[in-house]
Design an enzyme around this catalytic site. Structure first.
Site, PDB file in Angstrom:
ATOM      1  N   TYR A 223       0.846  -1.205   0.000  1.00 36.17           N
ATOM      2  CA  TYR A 223       0.000   0.000   0.000  1.00 36.17           C
ATOM      3  C   TYR A 223       0.887   1.264   0.000  1.00 36.17           C
ATOM      4  CZ  TYR A 223      -4.422   2.468   0.356  1.00 36.17           C
ATOM      5  OH  TYR A 223      -5.507   3.278   0.093  1.00 36.17           O
TER       6      TYR A 223
ATOM      7  N   LYS B  81      -3.381   8.453   2.407  1.00 33.65           N
ATOM      8  CA  LYS B  81      -4.646   8.304   3.147  1.00 33.65           C
ATOM      9  C   LYS B  81      -4.548   8.925   4.544  1.00 33.65           C
ATOM     10  CE  LYS B  81      -7.258   6.104   0.111  1.00 33.65           C
ATOM     11  NZ  LYS B  81      -8.241   6.872  -0.666  1.00 33.65           N
TER      12      LYS B  81
HETATM   13  P1  NAD Z   1     -11.992   2.876  -8.828  1.00 35.45           P
HETATM   14  O1  NAD Z   1     -10.780   2.587  -9.643  1.00 35.45           O
HETATM   15  O2  NAD Z   1     -13.289   2.426  -9.368  1.00 35.45           O
HETATM   16  O3  NAD Z   1     -12.092   4.438  -8.488  1.00 35.45           O
HETATM   17  C1  NAD Z   1     -10.975   5.288  -8.413  1.00 35.45           C
HETATM   18  C2  NAD Z   1     -11.348   6.534  -9.199  1.00 35.45           C
HETATM   19  O4  NAD Z   1     -10.328   7.523  -9.105  1.00 35.45           O
HETATM   20  C3  NAD Z   1     -11.549   6.241 -10.703  1.00 35.45           C
HETATM   21  O5  NAD Z   1     -12.839   6.618 -11.103  1.00 35.45           O
HETATM   22  C4  NAD Z   1     -10.500   7.116 -11.363  1.00 35.45           C
HETATM   23  O6  NAD Z   1     -10.920   7.626 -12.622  1.00 35.45           O
HETATM   24  C5  NAD Z   1     -10.348   8.223 -10.324  1.00 35.45           C
HETATM   25  N1  NAD Z   1      -9.146   9.014 -10.518  1.00 35.45           N
HETATM   26  C6  NAD Z   1      -7.841   8.629 -10.417  1.00 35.45           C
HETATM   27  N2  NAD Z   1      -7.026   9.641 -10.780  1.00 35.45           N
HETATM   28  C7  NAD Z   1      -7.840  10.697 -11.092  1.00 35.45           C
HETATM   29  C8  NAD Z   1      -7.608  12.027 -11.565  1.00 35.45           C
HETATM   30  N3  NAD Z   1      -6.356  12.490 -11.786  1.00 35.45           N
HETATM   31  N4  NAD Z   1      -8.678  12.833 -11.781  1.00 35.45           N
HETATM   32  C9  NAD Z   1      -9.947  12.386 -11.586  1.00 35.45           C
HETATM   33  N5  NAD Z   1     -10.228  11.129 -11.166  1.00 35.45           N
HETATM   34  C10 NAD Z   1      -9.186  10.301 -10.937  1.00 35.45           C
HETATM   35  O7  NAD Z   1     -11.683   2.207  -7.409  1.00 35.45           O
HETATM   36  P2  NAD Z   1     -12.441   2.341  -6.002  1.00 35.45           P
HETATM   37  O8  NAD Z   1     -11.955   1.183  -5.221  1.00 35.45           O
HETATM   38  O9  NAD Z   1     -13.876   2.555  -6.203  1.00 35.45           O
HETATM   39  O10 NAD Z   1     -11.768   3.645  -5.367  1.00 35.45           O
HETATM   40  C11 NAD Z   1     -12.522   4.738  -4.854  1.00 35.45           C
HETATM   41  C12 NAD Z   1     -11.927   5.206  -3.535  1.00 35.45           C
HETATM   42  O11 NAD Z   1     -12.125   4.192  -2.556  1.00 35.45           O
HETATM   43  C13 NAD Z   1     -10.440   5.481  -3.566  1.00 35.45           C
HETATM   44  O12 NAD Z   1     -10.173   6.639  -2.782  1.00 35.45           O
HETATM   45  C14 NAD Z   1      -9.851   4.272  -2.872  1.00 35.45           C
HETATM   46  O13 NAD Z   1      -8.618   4.564  -2.258  1.00 35.45           O
HETATM   47  C15 NAD Z   1     -10.928   4.018  -1.855  1.00 35.45           C
HETATM   48  N6  NAD Z   1     -10.901   2.687  -1.224  1.00 35.45           N
HETATM   49  C16 NAD Z   1     -10.942   1.555  -1.975  1.00 35.45           C
HETATM   50  C17 NAD Z   1     -10.916   0.309  -1.343  1.00 35.45           C
HETATM   51  C18 NAD Z   1     -10.917  -0.975  -2.136  1.00 35.45           C
HETATM   52  O14 NAD Z   1     -10.593  -2.021  -1.585  1.00 35.45           O
HETATM   53  N7  NAD Z   1     -11.303  -0.950  -3.403  1.00 35.45           N
HETATM   54  C19 NAD Z   1     -10.881   0.231   0.056  1.00 35.45           C
HETATM   55  C20 NAD Z   1     -10.867   1.425   0.797  1.00 35.45           C
HETATM   56  C21 NAD Z   1     -10.877   2.644   0.157  1.00 35.45           C
HETATM   57  C1  IMJ Z   2      -3.811  -1.158  -3.178  1.00 33.07           C
HETATM   58  C2  IMJ Z   2      -2.442  -1.453  -3.215  1.00 33.07           C
HETATM   59  C3  IMJ Z   2      -1.855  -2.349  -2.325  1.00 33.07           C
HETATM   60  C4  IMJ Z   2      -2.613  -2.968  -1.356  1.00 33.07           C
HETATM   61  C5  IMJ Z   2      -3.975  -2.692  -1.334  1.00 33.07           C
HETATM   62  C6  IMJ Z   2      -4.573  -1.795  -2.233  1.00 33.07           C
HETATM   63  N1  IMJ Z   2      -4.971  -3.149  -0.519  1.00 33.07           N
HETATM   64  C7  IMJ Z   2      -6.159  -2.587  -0.857  1.00 33.07           C
HETATM   65  C8  IMJ Z   2      -5.959  -1.737  -1.947  1.00 33.07           C
HETATM   66  C9  IMJ Z   2      -4.752  -4.118   0.558  1.00 33.07           C
HETATM   67  C10 IMJ Z   2      -7.455  -2.829  -0.182  1.00 33.07           C
HETATM   68  C11 IMJ Z   2      -7.016  -0.905  -2.672  1.00 33.07           C
HETATM   69  N2  IMJ Z   2      -7.084   0.470  -2.087  1.00 33.07           N
HETATM   70  C12 IMJ Z   2      -7.579   0.602  -0.740  1.00 33.07           C
HETATM   71  C13 IMJ Z   2      -6.683   1.607  -2.783  1.00 33.07           C
HETATM   72  O1  IMJ Z   2      -6.810   2.692  -2.211  1.00 33.07           O
HETATM   73  C14 IMJ Z   2      -6.062   1.536  -4.107  1.00 33.07           C
HETATM   74  C15 IMJ Z   2      -5.445   2.603  -4.659  1.00 33.07           C
HETATM   75  C16 IMJ Z   2      -4.698   2.567  -5.879  1.00 33.07           C
HETATM   76  C17 IMJ Z   2      -4.641   1.477  -6.742  1.00 33.07           C
HETATM   77  C18 IMJ Z   2      -3.880   1.533  -7.906  1.00 33.07           C
HETATM   78  C19 IMJ Z   2      -3.736   0.371  -8.853  1.00 33.07           C
HETATM   79  C20 IMJ Z   2      -3.283   0.769 -10.230  1.00 33.07           C
HETATM   80  C21 IMJ Z   2      -2.317   1.921 -10.272  1.00 33.07           C
HETATM   81  N3  IMJ Z   2      -2.360   2.851  -9.280  1.00 33.07           N
HETATM   82  C22 IMJ Z   2      -3.158   2.734  -8.160  1.00 33.07           C
HETATM   83  N4  IMJ Z   2      -3.223   3.781  -7.310  1.00 33.07           N
HETATM   84  C23 IMJ Z   2      -3.982   3.712  -6.196  1.00 33.07           C
HETATM   85  O2  IMJ Z   2      -1.559   2.054 -11.242  1.00 33.07           O
END
Ligand code: NAD
Ligand code: IMJ
Length: 256
Positions: free
Chosen positions: A156, A163
């Site tokens: 991460y 975050k």
């Molecule tokens: P996702 O990939 O569907 O959404 C991420 C979004 O960020 C995308 O729509 C992408 O277009 C947008 N983005 C990235 N760079 C950008 C830029 N320069 N300008 C405008 N938009 C931009 O994935 P998600 O999991 O739905 O992520 C949404 C949020 O939830 C993120 O903040 C992520 O860290 C958080 N989150 C995700 C998880 C998980 O396990 N998926 C867990 C906790 C928190």
């Molecule tokens: C992302 C990376 C490593 C470990 C991770 C994650 N775990 C979880 C996520 C354990 C749950 C997903 N998460 C919470 C995110 O916020 C992801 C952010 C993200 C993911 C990518 C993948 C592709 C890329 N850039 C990214 N930047 C942010 O090129």
């Protein structure tokens, strides 16, 4: 009781496809009567967002790359002209360079660090500042975070640092905007399979660990994030601000 978000205009930033957390939240908000305005990052995301929203009546989508100030200004100017007031904002945007998630954290470059914090943390400050002028009747801002801000999760890396900055920004923004009746909160979501989680090495393993260790013995789903966002966006949470609410089946409370 009527619909929870009847008569509210809500800006939803961060839908990429149907798996996006922002999309889960949008669907829940739409069912509760909200009028939604979507943003998408670029042309590719635009196509899929426009298709997704085609069945949501009275909904539109604007392009906004969160790293481009003129995009954000144009977005809020468009909203001001068309809607005047907004009541809610969902920020679900994060990005770090892939190499910074693959390499050890100690090798994070200056550029990679700055970019991850710009997209994933500063962006909340940038949109909150513009939103406050449109939230003339008060409002609610909701962002998404992850427990990687509190504890180390392999890979991460710089996202954990981003975050942590995001969560602390939530508190400072809540203090600044509270007098105007604007609340700012974060949902700390458990792992869920979205585009941002796909391709993360060992993601399936991470889900399995959560399912074994979380008090509820399972992982979360999009609908549950939608319901929590409804609570934070609506008057149900009228005295809640500056909070980071874990929606993770209790995983974060466990020591071992
Ligand atoms: P996702 O990939 O569907 O959404 C991420 C979004 O960020 C995308 O729509 C992408 O277009 C947008 N983005 C990235 N760079 C950008 C830029 N320069 N300008 C405008 N938009 C931009 O994935 P998600 O999991 O739905 O992520 C949404 C949020 O939830 C993120 O903040 C992520 O860290 C958080 N989150 C995700 C998880 C998980 O396990 N998926 C867990 C906790 C928190
Ligand atoms: C992302 C990376 C490593 C470990 C991770 C994650 N775990 C979880 C996520 C354990 C749950 C997903 N998460 C919470 C995110 O916020 C992801 C952010 C993200 C993911 C990518 C993948 C592709 C890329 N850039 C990214 N930047 C942010 O090129």
């Amino acid at each position: 009781m009527g619909l929870l978000l009847e008569g509210k205009n809500i800006l939803v930033m961060g839908v990429r496809n149907k798996w996006s957390i922002a999309w889960g939240i949008a669907q829940a908000a739409y069912k509760e009567g909200a009028k939604l305005i979507f943003t998408y990052q670029g042309q590719r995301e635009g196509e899929s967002v426009k298709e997704l929203i085609s069945e949501m009546e009275g909904t539109e989508a604007c392009q906004c790359d969160i790293t481009v100030d003129s995009d954000i200004d144009r977005l809020f100017e468009t909203i001001r002209e068309k809607y005047g007031t907004i009541h809610g904002l969902v920020h679900a945007i994060a990005f770090a360079n892939r190499e910074d998630l693959l390499n050890d954290f100690v090798y994070t470059s200056r550029e990679g660090f700055a970019h991850a914090l710009d997209v994933s943390a500063y962006s909340l400050v940038a949109v909150a500042r513009r939103a406050k002028d449109l939230m003339t009747q008060g409002g609610s801002i909701v962002t998404l975070t992850y427990m990687g801000s509190e504890k180390v999760f392999p890979g991460y890396n710089v996202m954990g640092v981003a975050k942590a900055a995001l969560e602390t920004s939530v508190k400072y923004l809540a203090a600044n905007l509270g007098p105007a009746g604007i609340r700012v909160n974060a949902i700390s979501a458990g792992p869920i399979k979205t585009m941002s989680a796909r391709g993360i090495k060992d993601f399936s393993n991470i889900l399995e660990v959560v399912e074994k260790k979380a008090p509820l013995r399972r992982s979360i789903n999009l609908e549950e994030l939608g319901h929590t966002a409804l609570y934070l966006l609506s008057g149900l949470s009228s005295a809640v601000t500056g909070e980071v609410l874990h929606v993770d089946c209790g995983y974060n409370i466990m020591g071992i």
